[in-house]
Design a protein around this motif. Structure first.
Motif, mmCIF file in Angstrom:
data_model
loop_
_atom_site.group_PDB
_atom_site.id
_atom_site.type_symbol
_atom_site.label_atom_id
_atom_site.label_comp_id
_atom_site.label_asym_id
_atom_site.label_seq_id
_atom_site.Cartn_x
_atom_site.Cartn_y
_atom_site.Cartn_z
ATOM 1 N N ILE A 1 -33.601 -18.955 7.681
ATOM 2 C CA ILE A 1 -34.023 -19.801 6.554
ATOM 3 C C ILE A 1 -32.802 -20.254 5.762
ATOM 4 O O ILE A 1 -32.653 -21.435 5.413
ATOM 5 N N ARG A 2 -31.912 -19.309 5.482
ATOM 6 C CA ARG A 2 -30.687 -19.660 4.743
ATOM 7 C C ARG A 2 -29.868 -20.698 5.498
ATOM 8 O O ARG A 2 -29.419 -21.698 4.929
ATOM 9 N N ASP A 3 -29.694 -20.463 6.805
ATOM 10 C CA ASP A 3 -28.815 -21.339 7.578
ATOM 11 C C ASP A 3 -29.417 -22.722 7.818
ATOM 12 O O ASP A 3 -28.688 -23.715 7.923
ATOM 13 N N ARG A 4 -30.724 -22.787 7.891
ATOM 14 C CA ARG A 4 -31.369 -24.078 8.152
ATOM 15 C C ARG A 4 -31.554 -24.900 6.879
ATOM 16 O O ARG A 4 -31.369 -26.115 6.883
ATOM 17 N N PHE A 5 -31.926 -24.212 5.787
ATOM 18 C CA PHE A 5 -32.383 -24.950 4.603
ATOM 19 C C PHE A 5 -31.552 -24.694 3.347
ATOM 20 O O PHE A 5 -31.639 -25.441 2.384
ATOM 21 N N GLY A 6 -30.798 -23.586 3.326
ATOM 22 C CA GLY A 6 -30.018 -23.270 2.135
ATOM 23 C C GLY A 6 -30.694 -22.212 1.278
ATOM 24 O O GLY A 6 -31.862 -21.870 1.455
ATOM 25 N N MET A 7 -29.953 -21.685 0.304
ATOM 26 C CA MET A 7 -30.419 -20.563 -0.509
ATOM 27 C C MET A 7 -31.610 -20.909 -1.392
ATOM 28 O O MET A 7 -32.393 -20.029 -1.748
ATOM 29 N N ASP A 8 -31.775 -22.171 -1.769
ATOM 30 C CA ASP A 8 -32.927 -22.536 -2.605
ATOM 31 C C ASP A 8 -34.244 -22.147 -1.950
ATOM 32 O O ASP A 8 -35.220 -21.842 -2.626
ATOM 33 N N TYR A 9 -34.267 -22.165 -0.620
ATOM 34 C CA TYR A 9 -35.495 -21.854 0.101
ATOM 35 C C TYR A 9 -35.782 -20.355 0.177
ATOM 36 O O TYR A 9 -36.830 -19.939 0.642
ATOM 37 N N GLN B 1 -45.010 -17.200 -5.656
ATOM 38 C CA GLN B 1 -44.973 -18.606 -5.269
ATOM 39 C C GLN B 1 -46.177 -19.390 -5.779
ATOM 40 O O GLN B 1 -46.050 -20.552 -6.161
ATOM 41 N N THR B 2 -47.353 -18.752 -5.793
ATOM 42 C CA THR B 2 -48.546 -19.497 -6.229
ATOM 43 C C THR B 2 -48.470 -19.931 -7.692
ATOM 44 O O THR B 2 -49.193 -20.835 -8.105
ATOM 45 N N LYS B 3 -47.593 -19.313 -8.463
ATOM 46 C CA LYS B 3 -47.433 -19.742 -9.856
ATOM 47 C C LYS B 3 -46.161 -20.571 -10.073
ATOM 48 O O LYS B 3 -45.876 -20.994 -11.188
ATOM 49 N N ASN B 4 -45.415 -20.805 -8.986
ATOM 50 C CA ASN B 4 -44.155 -21.541 -9.086
ATOM 51 C C ASN B 4 -44.383 -23.012 -8.743
ATOM 52 O O ASN B 4 -44.308 -23.416 -7.575
ATOM 53 N N ALA C 1 -42.498 -25.414 -9.171
ATOM 54 C CA ALA C 1 -41.270 -26.080 -8.722
ATOM 55 C C ALA C 1 -40.795 -25.614 -7.347
ATOM 56 O O ALA C 1 -39.710 -26.012 -6.910
ATOM 57 N N SER C 2 -41.560 -24.795 -6.652
ATOM 58 C CA SER C 2 -41.124 -24.294 -5.350
ATOM 59 C C SER C 2 -40.800 -25.441 -4.393
ATOM 60 O O SER C 2 -41.580 -26.386 -4.248
ATOM 61 N N VAL C 3 -39.661 -25.339 -3.703
ATOM 62 C CA VAL C 3 -39.261 -26.397 -2.769
ATOM 63 C C VAL C 3 -40.161 -26.437 -1.545
ATOM 64 O O VAL C 3 -40.187 -27.430 -0.808
ATOM 65 N N TRP C 4 -40.916 -25.358 -1.340
ATOM 66 C CA TRP C 4 -41.754 -25.280 -0.143
ATOM 67 C C TRP C 4 -43.002 -26.168 -0.234
ATOM 68 O O TRP C 4 -43.634 -26.449 0.793
ATOM 69 N N TRP C 5 -43.386 -26.594 -1.434
ATOM 70 C CA TRP C 5 -44.628 -27.376 -1.546
ATOM 71 C C TRP C 5 -44.535 -28.702 -0.779
ATOM 72 O O TRP C 5 -45.526 -29.166 -0.213
ATOM 73 N N ASP C 6 -43.375 -29.279 -0.728
ATOM 74 C CA ASP C 6 -43.241 -30.581 -0.058
ATOM 75 C C ASP C 6 -43.393 -30.420 1.451
ATOM 76 O O ASP C 6 -42.817 -29.506 2.053
ATOM 77 N N ASN C 7 -44.170 -31.306 2.051
ATOM 78 C CA ASN C 7 -44.343 -31.327 3.503
ATOM 79 C C ASN C 7 -43.187 -32.115 4.117
ATOM 80 O O ASN C 7 -43.073 -33.324 3.925
ATOM 81 N N SER C 8 -42.344 -31.418 4.867
ATOM 82 C CA SER C 8 -41.146 -32.067 5.415
ATOM 83 C C SER C 8 -41.473 -33.087 6.495
ATOM 84 O O SER C 8 -40.607 -33.885 6.878
ATOM 85 N N ASN C 9 -42.708 -33.081 6.994
ATOM 86 C CA ASN C 9 -43.091 -34.040 8.034
ATOM 87 C C ASN C 9 -43.462 -35.415 7.465
ATOM 88 O O ASN C 9 -43.567 -36.382 8.211
ATOM 89 N N ASN D 1 -46.933 -32.021 -3.859
ATOM 90 C CA ASN D 1 -46.765 -31.048 -4.942
ATOM 91 C C ASN D 1 -47.757 -29.893 -4.767
ATOM 92 O O ASN D 1 -48.586 -29.893 -3.857
ATOM 93 N N GLN D 2 -47.663 -28.937 -5.662
ATOM 94 C CA GLN D 2 -48.494 -27.739 -5.584
ATOM 95 C C GLN D 2 -49.978 -28.084 -5.591
ATOM 96 O O GLN D 2 -50.768 -27.549 -4.806
ATOM 97 N N SER D 3 -50.385 -28.977 -6.474
ATOM 98 C CA SER D 3 -51.796 -29.341 -6.591
ATOM 99 C C SER D 3 -52.331 -29.909 -5.283
ATOM 100 O O SER D 3 -53.416 -29.532 -4.820
#
Length: 796
Positions: A193-201, A625-628, A630-638, A645-647
């Protein structure tokens, strides 16, 4: 026509004769629970009473006689399981199962357990009671192999029986210790995860604080598919015919908080469900010794036990005792790797694995100063750079057999505490209580500190001379609580508080069970055995209500159907219970699956997402994560031209969950009970073959409980119509020193591993329904309610 009738009649008669012969044969394989047997190497007749659940109560003149007898009766109920257990660590499963398990054998043969076991046997004091009594136990097993009945599994697979040795015992403990560790499944995945996406993930994974590390600098490296290591190890443990240890609960309540003023100990170690189950119970009584113990197949001393004086249990510590190091090979000589002192040579060893119905397979094991290089031992790892595995268990002096002997022969709390230091790995939370009123939680494991720049949850640099520096800590620095002023101790694989400001890194489970246990224990001061029995089967989550609120808040309900609104209403009213009749858990856990899928699978891909679901760390992620928002994971990279967004993700996943439940359970929300979804089957290794499943497997049953409730019937999140329970309590024990001869226990299936024994599955109904049976210590009661098998000294 007459000829056809004759042919049919002959065929039917032949089938009946074969069935009759098979039935008669199977009847002859039953364990013997009464009568007489001759046994060599015992000094005087030894009596074994088998109680109504098949637990042997062994009354002997000497401990050596008792141990020889224990080996014999343990083998008559669990010889097949013993055979499996001793084969996995040295890489000998392929001899009986063939090529399907070859990848398991290649890995375990290469990581050094067998060599470590050989050295441990050589180091063992041949005059010690550990050595003498362990060999007496093995003698009992080997006498049963010679004169007892061969298990049907061994005949089916055509296994040539060999004598059991002390190396087998250490190998069994070695596999058990490996299965405790979580780094093998987690470190490579996090590094990817770190190597592919960076520490934010990694922020949502708690790796910058909850694992005891300081804030890391932002980093993004070359993607090397380290996750293949995690995937391969997870697959090995998942498909292994020997169950892995996964977690546990235990608590000890001091007399000041119990109704009768005496200590109560509760323990339920969590292990992958299997048939036969992990534990074999046996009660030994000698003039100088007594123990009611829980034994792993093929091992002579109990890991759990009690008598009139003291009781002990365990949970997994989950500390980090495995690290991976990426070695830097010499560009001019691939047989060397870089160190701070210059290039060193790899060492090489060739292992031969025998494969049933095939040619032998040669495995070349390459080793650096850190440990075996896993590239050649695991399928799928194509990285050109060598990755070595460093494991405390194989690097420290192995005294685990001495330790387990000493714990089962403790005189008092002081001697019990002192001998825990002998266990360098695995890390365990060892729980203690006694009739004097002492209670304790003490951790085992050789703990260490690393440089503050190092995060041991990632693959480390093998060449810089910093990442591999360890400051080993004295045993006095191991977390412990002895007779605390609050009068109780507990463990649920949760992270302990810092020692001297240092938070020990590890793979701890979420706070859920620990919070629930502490929340129930703290306010109550009149605990009874009955109260504890309700607590140990408690199905309420400490965090699910909070998570539901986190997930409901962002929902866009404007386009919800009537069924979606009704399901949402059920969740809003839910009190986080996971009882059989509850509807909300079916909705909640389905929603969690779709939310996690929508959040992680686009980046990970399907295979790595499935791997993530099988790790402890995914459980750590959900609440935060469910309360975050701003999590970068919410965005669908496809979706390249849109940022979700979270909603949107939570709304979409909720609708998908309800659609799935409608398809699987029908449109009536009131019919979505948890018992229809959450199912357990206790599966035998041979029962995986459909032809034999009915004979060897036990179940299937709807069962209460869930992930990370006290009744931890755990599963991997899935969209399947039925959620198969993978593991859970391997026993439940309640030891009450105010009524020690009537303490309670239960096994998931039964005491015997022999399918023809009446004790193969006679506790299943009790277990599935959260009930118990007595652990007997009273000799008169035992004698009055048991069958009797007398072992007489065999004349030479």
């Amino acid at each position: 026509m007459k000829l056809l009738k004759k042919i049919v009649l002959v065929l039917v008669s032949l089938i009946i004769l074969i069935a009759l012969a098979l039935f008669i044969y199977l009847q002859t394989t039953k364990p013997k629970y009464e009568g007489e047997e001759n046994l060599a190497n015992i000094s005087k007749p030894t009596t074994v009473y088998f109680d109504e659940y098949g637990v042997p109560h062994i009354y002997a003149e000497t401990q050596k006689d008792a141990m020889t007898t224990l080996g014999y009766v343990h083998a008559q109920d669990r010889l097949w399981q013993m055979e499996l257990m001793r084969r996995i660590a040295p890489g000998r499963l392929s001899e009986i199962f063939g090529t399907p398990v070859l990848k398991t054998d290649k890995f375990f043969a290469g990581i050094g357990i067998d060599e470590n076991s050989k050295q441990a046997v050589a180091n063992l004091d041949k005059n010690s009671q550990t050595y003498i009594l362990a060999n007496a136990y093995l003698d009992g097993i080997n006498q049963y192999i010679e004169q007892g009945k061969t298990p049907v599994e061994i005949r089916l697979l055509g296994i040539k029986q060999e004598k059991f040795t002390l190396k087998d015992v250490y190998n069994i403990f070695g596999f058990m210790s490996f299965s405790f560790a979580m780094a093998q499944k987690t470190d490579p995945l996090l590094t990817d995860i770190r190597d592919r996406f960076g520490m934010d993930y990694l922020k949502d994974f708690g790796i910058q604080g909850e694992f005891g590390t300081k804030q890391l600098k932002s980093y993004k490296g070359d993607y090397k598919e380290y996750a293949e290591i995690s995937k391969s190890v997870a697959d090995l443990l998942e498909t292994s015919p020997v169950p892995a240890f996964i977690g546990s609960n235990s608590w000890v309540i001091g007399g000041a908080k119990t109704k009768n003023g005496k200590v109560i100990l509760a323990n339920d170690p969590h292990i992958m469900h299997s048939q036969p189950g992990t534990w074999y119970e046996a009660h030994i009584v000698c003039p100088d010794y007594e123990i009611y113990g829980y034994y792993i197949a093929g091992t002579p001393f109990p890991l759990l036990g009690h008598n009139h004086n003291y009781a002990y249990g365990l949970t997994m510590f989950e500390n980090d005792d495995v690290d991976f190091f990426q070695e830097e090979d010499n560009p001019n000589n691939d047989k060397q790797y870089k160190t701070v002192d210059g290039y060193k040579n790899y060492t090489y060893q060739q292992k031969i694995i025998k494969v049933k119905d095939s040619v032998d397979v040669k495995v070349n094991v390459k080793t650096s100063q850190h440990g075996p290089v896993v590239n050649g031992l695991l399928d799928g790892l194509k990285s050109e750079k060598s990755v070595a595995m460093s494991w405390i268990y194989t690097q420290q002096k192995n005294q685990i057999l001495d330790a387990v002997y000493q714990l089962s022969h403790a005189i008092n709390l002081e001697s019990f505490h002192k001998n825990i230091e002998l266990i360098k790995a695995p890390g365990l939370n060892i729980m203690y209580g006694d009739y004097r009123g002492n209670i304790a939680w003490i951790t085992s494991g050789k703990l260490y500190k690393v440089d503050k720049s190092v995060n041991t949850n990632l693959i480390l640099n093998g060449a810089n001379g910093i990442d591999d520096k360890k400051e080993f800590l004295p045993f006095a620095k191991n977390p412990a609580a002895i007779n605390p002023s609050w009068n109780y101790v507990y463990s649920a694989n949760n992270q302990p508080e810092p020692i001297d400001g240092y938070l020990y890194p590890g793979y701890y489970l979420p706070k859920d069970r620990a919070m629930r246990i502490d929340g129930l224990l703290a306010p109550k001061n009149n605990w009874t055995k009955e109260d504890v029995s309700k607590m140990i089967t408690d199905n309420t989550s400490a965090t699910a209500e909070t998570i539901v609120l986190n997930m409901i808040k962002p929902l866009n309900v404007s386009q919800f159907s009537e069924n979606e609104k009704k399901a949402l209403s059920v969740l809003k009213e839910w009190k986080a219970t996971h009882n059989l009749e509850d509807i909300a858990p079916s909705i909640y856990n389905k929603w969690l699956y779709f939310y996690l899928k929508a959040t992680f699978e686009d980046e990970f891909g399907a295979d790595n997402f499935k791997l993530l679901l099988s790790t402890h760390i995914i459980k750590q992620v959900i609440e935060n994560q469910t309360k975050n928002v701003a999590s970068v994971w919410w965005d669908n990279s496809n979706t390249k031209n849109k940022k979700e967004n979270q909603s949107e993700i939570l709304t979409q996943s909720f609708k998908e969950a309800i659609a799935s439940l409608e398809n699987q359970l029908g449109s009536d929300v009131n019919q979505w009970q948890w018992e229809k979804v959450h199912k357990v089957e206790f599966q035998h290794p041979i029962g995986k073959v459909k032809l034999f499943s009915k004979f060897f497997n036990v179940g299937t049953f709807g069962i209460a409980g869930s992930n990370e409730v006290i009744n931890n019937q755990l599963f991997i999140y899935t969209d399947d119509a039925q959620i198969p329970v993978k593991g859970g309590p391997s026993t439940r024990r309640i030891i009450d020193f105010s009524d020690i001869e009537n303490s309670w226990s239960v096994l998931p299936t039964g005491q015997s591993g022999n399918p023809m024994s009446k004790h193969y599955s006679d506790q299943t109904d009790l277990f599935v329904n959260g009930k118990f049976r007595k652990m007997k210590l009273n000799e008169k009661e035992i004698e009055a309610t048991s069958t009797k098998l007398i072992f007489k000294p065999k004349k030479n």
